[in-house]
Design an enzyme around this catalytic site. Structure first.
Site, mmCIF file in Angstrom:
data_model
loop_
_atom_site.group_PDB
_atom_site.id
_atom_site.type_symbol
_atom_site.label_atom_id
_atom_site.label_comp_id
_atom_site.label_asym_id
_atom_site.label_seq_id
_atom_site.Cartn_x
_atom_site.Cartn_y
_atom_site.Cartn_z
ATOM 1 N N TYR A 91 0.773 -1.167 -0.032
ATOM 2 C CA TYR A 91 0.089 0.098 -0.040
ATOM 3 C C TYR A 91 1.055 1.349 0.065
ATOM 4 C CZ TYR A 91 -4.522 2.198 0.716
ATOM 5 O OH TYR A 91 -5.848 2.859 0.585
ATOM 6 N N ASN A 164 -15.675 2.342 3.814
ATOM 7 C CA ASN A 164 -16.752 2.015 2.844
ATOM 8 C C ASN A 164 -17.653 3.149 2.839
ATOM 9 O OD1 ASN A 164 -15.061 -0.016 1.809
ATOM 10 N ND2 ASN A 164 -15.664 -1.404 3.422
ATOM 11 N N SER A 191 -20.173 -5.415 -2.967
ATOM 12 C CA SER A 191 -19.401 -4.992 -1.843
ATOM 13 C C SER A 191 -20.014 -4.186 -0.989
ATOM 14 C CB SER A 191 -17.985 -4.328 -2.780
ATOM 15 O OG SER A 191 -18.716 -3.074 -3.037
ATOM 16 N N ILE A 192 -19.460 -3.731 -0.026
ATOM 17 C CA ILE A 192 -20.066 -2.962 1.032
ATOM 18 C C ILE A 192 -20.166 -1.385 0.436
ATOM 19 C CG2 ILE A 192 -19.922 -1.776 3.335
ATOM 20 C CD1 ILE A 192 -18.925 -4.247 4.523
ATOM 21 N N ASP A 214 -20.599 -13.350 -12.639
ATOM 22 C CA ASP A 214 -21.473 -14.468 -12.661
ATOM 23 C C ASP A 214 -20.919 -15.421 -11.550
ATOM 24 O OD1 ASP A 214 -23.019 -14.292 -15.475
ATOM 25 O OD2 ASP A 214 -21.147 -13.346 -15.671
ATOM 26 N N GLY A 283 -11.002 0.836 -7.195
ATOM 27 C CA GLY A 283 -10.816 -0.486 -6.650
ATOM 28 C C GLY A 283 -10.043 -1.199 -7.796
ATOM 29 N N PHE A 307 -10.381 7.478 -7.242
ATOM 30 C CA PHE A 307 -10.875 8.208 -5.995
ATOM 31 C C PHE A 307 -9.955 7.402 -4.866
ATOM 32 C CE2 PHE A 307 -13.237 8.174 -1.800
ATOM 33 C CZ PHE A 307 -13.429 9.434 -1.718
ATOM 34 N N TRP A 308 -9.475 7.942 -4.167
ATOM 35 C CA TRP A 308 -8.456 7.566 -2.833
ATOM 36 C C TRP A 308 -9.131 8.212 -1.578
ATOM 37 C CZ3 TRP A 308 -2.484 7.973 -2.221
ATOM 38 C CH2 TRP A 308 -2.222 7.053 -1.200
ATOM 39 N N LYS A 365 -17.508 -8.973 5.144
ATOM 40 C CA LYS A 365 -16.479 -8.234 5.544
ATOM 41 C C LYS A 365 -16.210 -8.848 7.171
ATOM 42 C CE LYS A 365 -15.615 -4.094 4.903
ATOM 43 N NZ LYS A 365 -14.331 -4.141 4.119
#
Lengths: 370, 370
Positions: A91, A164, A191-192, A214, A283, A307-308, A365
């Site tokens: 990261y 999130n 995803s959340i 799928d 992501g 976007f970060w 999660k």
């Protein structure tokens, strides 16, 4: 969507030897006193690598509570993909090793320094902006680190609000001026962030087109997302048609798309976007790059951005951040923002970690409960 | 760079049969009179297809000059790649067939309608914004189509100013607020847009990093671009290193890049760009898409956009457009803006067309002289 909250019990406290002073680990030992924290049970890693190899649960000795410090007993903290990436060392922004894992969470004020005002023992707080070292039972940091929150918030939502849901909210705000009746398109919709996008958009009267992988159970996933307020949900294979926009009945073409997958799934978003639209990448779950035709840029006039959240969080917008978090927690409290989580006792950290790393199939999660 | 201007003689006028009324071809024949244009020798295509197959040079009969019309004797007009694409039928905006080819050019006022003010026979004019049908000897269109220009401008520059130099100027203006000392990076640097970018940037004190194809003669091409004011010129193979930005000595990292190639060459621009930079795509000469990593968007915070001059031209910015064209033509007149062209007599249209289509190797842009 019904949220799955599986509480397996809380780990008992324990006592050991290492010292944690904020993010710095040393071998010094201090005496326990009224002006020190209790010892802290923590997930520590001494070097970067695969988290299931390099992390160990250990106990850190008491640390001094200075006049501006707040000692927080952590209640819950999630295992986010970015936590995994920080431990792996991949990261871009990460604490120096040795370090304690985790980046967001919720805790209860245990003790305060003599100069602290506006916080009292028993208050609930979250680190805002999120900061490293939340996977432990006691944290001592300056008051400025902590934001007091409403104790009526469900604990697992309070523990997960700053990464999130905030990403979903910011992405709906920062790129295209959307109004009621507009449409967004996204992939990774289960995803959340995806679940939050659907609900936060719906609250503003914004339609959502959702793309999912799928897989076995995709019909159930579709039904769940529609219950959250999704207008349309397609699997990737359903979109293998020339004119995807012809699939849309009564909703306008989207001006904004969110991509957390990359590869072909990102291309599907580009196909849906209207002339002059914007795709925001936050992501890359497929680990595949994004491929774009020249004509998408020139003639369709698309814009691609990223976007970060961590960048946004580190900007000088403390008040706006706090009010957004309060807004989101209010929605959680009122049942208007729901997402799937699995609460895991801290004692089972390594099981939860394996689930979060994808070693036990698709899992919700994981939220550690201390 | 020394400009190559090869004038091969001018074709004699000739007279034939078809009627062109603006962009509409019909079979009606009108009598010649004081209020009509001379017959016009024109490159006509009746259907879309490969330009060397579907175009024919023919003569269109006189058309009426109405009170607001201006009859222009065309002097010169280029063969641009977008002209080829319009004839092929693959350009998103194109005239209905049958049509006369060409989109920009320069001419001399031959006759004016009774209500026309501010233009006189002998004045030089260009269609601004560019409009279809410039590959012919006489055009009759309303006065609003035409912008009067300085007759001291070299004819071949006047004929080509509204597409390539204007693209370069707009791209330097519209995306990133550049100041003296900043840097841009571009590929396809030997193209006319590329040559203009170098010179227009230099006039503003902006550095340029230029990427060209590996080919025989690349050393000469580098020397030519440096003479125009390029700070750095690299072939693509020179940039097959991990840290391209380590190659830069004394100039800052670029915040803005221009891509007209796509594929790997576009990726090289992305490698050069600094944190938060923008890449603008305005062409795709390699016919390969642009591939971008997820982390380029999230962590490097890059923005990717496109530029389409025709869209800009059709916007409501007539005054700004006119003053920009005057500025560019002034630079051409003063020798501050130079680029390589080959002037071809209209009689040799099909030879020039083959060169423009790339059927005779790498050739300068072809400008028809009527």
């Amino acid at each position: 969507m019904a949220t799955a909250k599986i509480v397996r019990g809380v780990s008992p406290p324990s006592r050991v030897l290492l010292l944690l002073r904020s993010r710095t680990l040393t071998s010094a030992v201090r005496p326990y006193s009224a002006a020190t924290s209790p010892p802290s049970k923590a997930v520590v890693y001494d070097q970067h690598g695969s988290p299931d190899v390099v992390t160990r649960v250990t106990e850190l000795p008491p640390v001094e509570i200075k006049e501006n410090d707040v000692c927080v007993r952590m209640l819950a903290a999630p295992i986010n993909p970015s936590d995994i990436n920080r431990i792996e060392g991949v990261y871009p922004v990460r604490p120096p090793v040795p370090a304690v894992g985790g980046y967001e969470g919720v805790g209860e004020v245990h003790a305060i320094g003599s100069a602290v005002k506006g916080l009292s023992p028993g208050d609930w707080v979250i680190p805002s902006p999120p900061s490293s070292g939340t996977w432990q039972t006691y944290i001592v940091k300056e008051q400025t680190v902590w934001q007091k929150i409403d104790k009526r918030t469900p604990m697992e939502y309070a523990a997960t609000v700053t990464v999130n849901p905030l990403t979903a909210l910011r992405m709906l705000e920062d790129f295209v001026a959307l109004k009621s009746g507009d449409t967004i398109v996204q992939n990774g919709a289960t995803s959340i962030v995806g679940q939050c996008v659907i609900q936060l958009a719906r609250l503003r009267g914004i339609h959502s087109i959702n793309i999912i992988r799928d897989r076995a159970g995709s019909d159930e996933a579709k039904a769940n997302l529609k219950q959250l307020g999704a207008d349309e949900v397609y699997t990737e294979s359903q979109l293998e048609v020339k004119n995807v926009r012809g699939l849309l009945d009564n909703i306008p073409e989207p001006a904004l798309g969110f991509n957390c997958v990359g590869g072909k799934s990102a291309s599907l978003i580009l196909k849906f976007l209207k002339q002059g639209g914007t795709m925001v990448t936050y992501g890359g779950m497929s680990k595949k790059p994004i491929t774009v035709s020249t004509s998408s840029f020139i003639f369709k006039e698309l814009t691609l951005k990223g976007f970060w959240l961590q960048r946004w969080m580190s900007s000088d917008k403390a008040e706006e951040r706090q009010s957004m978090i309060d807004y989101l927690l209010g929605l959680c409290h009122n049942g208007k923002l729901n997402y799937e989580l699995e609460v895991a006792p801290f004692d089972d950290f390594h099981t939860a970690l394996e689930k979060a790393m994808g070693k036990r199939g698709s899992q919700p999660k994981q939220v550690l409960k201390f």
